[in-house]
Enzyme design. Structure first.
Site, short mmCIF file in Angstrom:
data_model
loop_
_atom_site.label_atom_id
_atom_site.label_comp_id
_atom_site.label_asym_id
_atom_site.label_seq_id
_atom_site.Cartn_x
_atom_site.Cartn_y
_atom_site.Cartn_z
N ALA A 149 -56.30 95.49 10.54
CA ALA A 149 -56.88 96.53 11.38
C ALA A 149 -58.12 96.02 12.12
O ALA A 149 -58.33 96.35 13.30
CB ALA A 149 -57.24 97.74 10.53
N LYS A 176 -58.68 92.99 13.06
CA LYS A 176 -58.25 92.06 14.11
C LYS A 176 -57.49 92.78 15.23
O LYS A 176 -57.50 92.34 16.38
CB LYS A 176 -57.39 90.95 13.50
N ASP A 195 -76.92 85.43 11.49
CA ASP A 195 -76.03 86.44 10.92
C ASP A 195 -75.64 87.35 12.07
O ASP A 195 -76.48 88.08 12.61
CB ASP A 195 -76.74 87.23 9.82
N TYR A 217 -57.90 93.89 6.98
CA TYR A 217 -58.16 92.71 7.82
C TYR A 217 -57.34 92.81 9.10
O TYR A 217 -57.85 92.56 10.20
CB TYR A 217 -57.80 91.44 7.05
#
Length: 243
Positions: free
Chosen positions: A148, A150, A55, A146
């Site tokens: 933001a 990236k 993780d 999403y």
């Protein structure tokens, strides 16, 4: 890529798996990390693959996996940060818990993995490829958070490239357009909505179709192999970012 050793996160599916398969085919040894260990079963047939359940938001798991790689192979020459989650929805409906999870995986996870392997990358004058997105380069109505996350990856890429250039470490990113992976379904979108989304996106793309994971993987390989490119975010999107 022969004799090079490195890590691909999110290697159980989608772009991560495509990248890992491509790099293995080029002769690299690849530590394939994924939160869902069951998705790494495909690596069992390849002697150049080392599969580890990780993780990327857990510093202890990341450090342990990095130490295991060093015990097995001695070093890391590259890192591909592909682990990520997707989030779609308007501002009025977005769940703040989901937003925190989004940034924890996409931004903090990318940081933890790169940080854990940074001593190796400095020692080998290695390379990092991050996964950004076309939505980091052009505005979107439906997946602002999403986008933001990236965009943060794109700017981390540029900043790390400057920070690490003196050590000979190169840092680049690919910014894929809409691509045929399972990321949308993993975000909880029903298949009918996924199909509708991809059909609509394909109409916006100048080359008239969505991408294939193998096309993204080839650019990841190129950025790892090139010795004189750093700090760039390369759109691999059929022209969507300029449409």
């Amino acid at each position: 890529m022969t004799d090079l050793t490195g890590v691909v996160t999110g290697a159980g599916s989608g772009l991560g798996r495509a990248a890992a398969e491509h790099l293995l085919a080029l002769g690299a040894r690849v530590a394939c990390w994924d939160r869902n260990g069951d998705t790494l079963a495909w690596t069992e047939a390849d002697p150049g693959a080392l599969s580890t359940t990780v993780d990327v938001t857990d510093p202890g798991q990341v450090s342990a996996a990095a130490a295991d790689l060093r015990r097995r192979w001695g070093r890391a020459d590259f890192v591909v940060n592909s682990a990520g989650v997707f989030l779609v929805g308007p501002l009025a409906e977005v769940d703040p818990v989901a937003v925190r999870r989004l940034f924890d995986v996409n931004v903090v996870g990318t940081t933890l993995v790169t940080q854990a392997l940074l001593p190796d990358l400095i020692a080998t004058r290695g390379a990092v490829v991050n996964l950004s997105s076309t939505v980091a380069l052009r505005a979107s109505r439906s997946n602002a958070h999403y986008a933001a996350s990236k965009a943060a990856i794109a700017q981390l890429t540029r900043c790390w490239a400057l920070e690490l250039a003196g050590h000979g470490v190169r840092v680049n990113a690919v910014a894929p357009g809409p691509t045929g992976t399972g990321i949308y379904a993993a975000a909880g979108m029903p298949q009918s909505q996924v199909d509708e989304l991809l059909t609509a996106r394909a109409r916006e793309i100048p080359l008239g179709r969505i991408g294939d994971p193998a096309e993204i993987a080839r650019w990841i390989g190129r950025l790892l192999a090139d010795d004189w490119v750093t700090g760039h975010v390369i759109p691999v999107d059929g022209g969507l970012s300029i449409a």
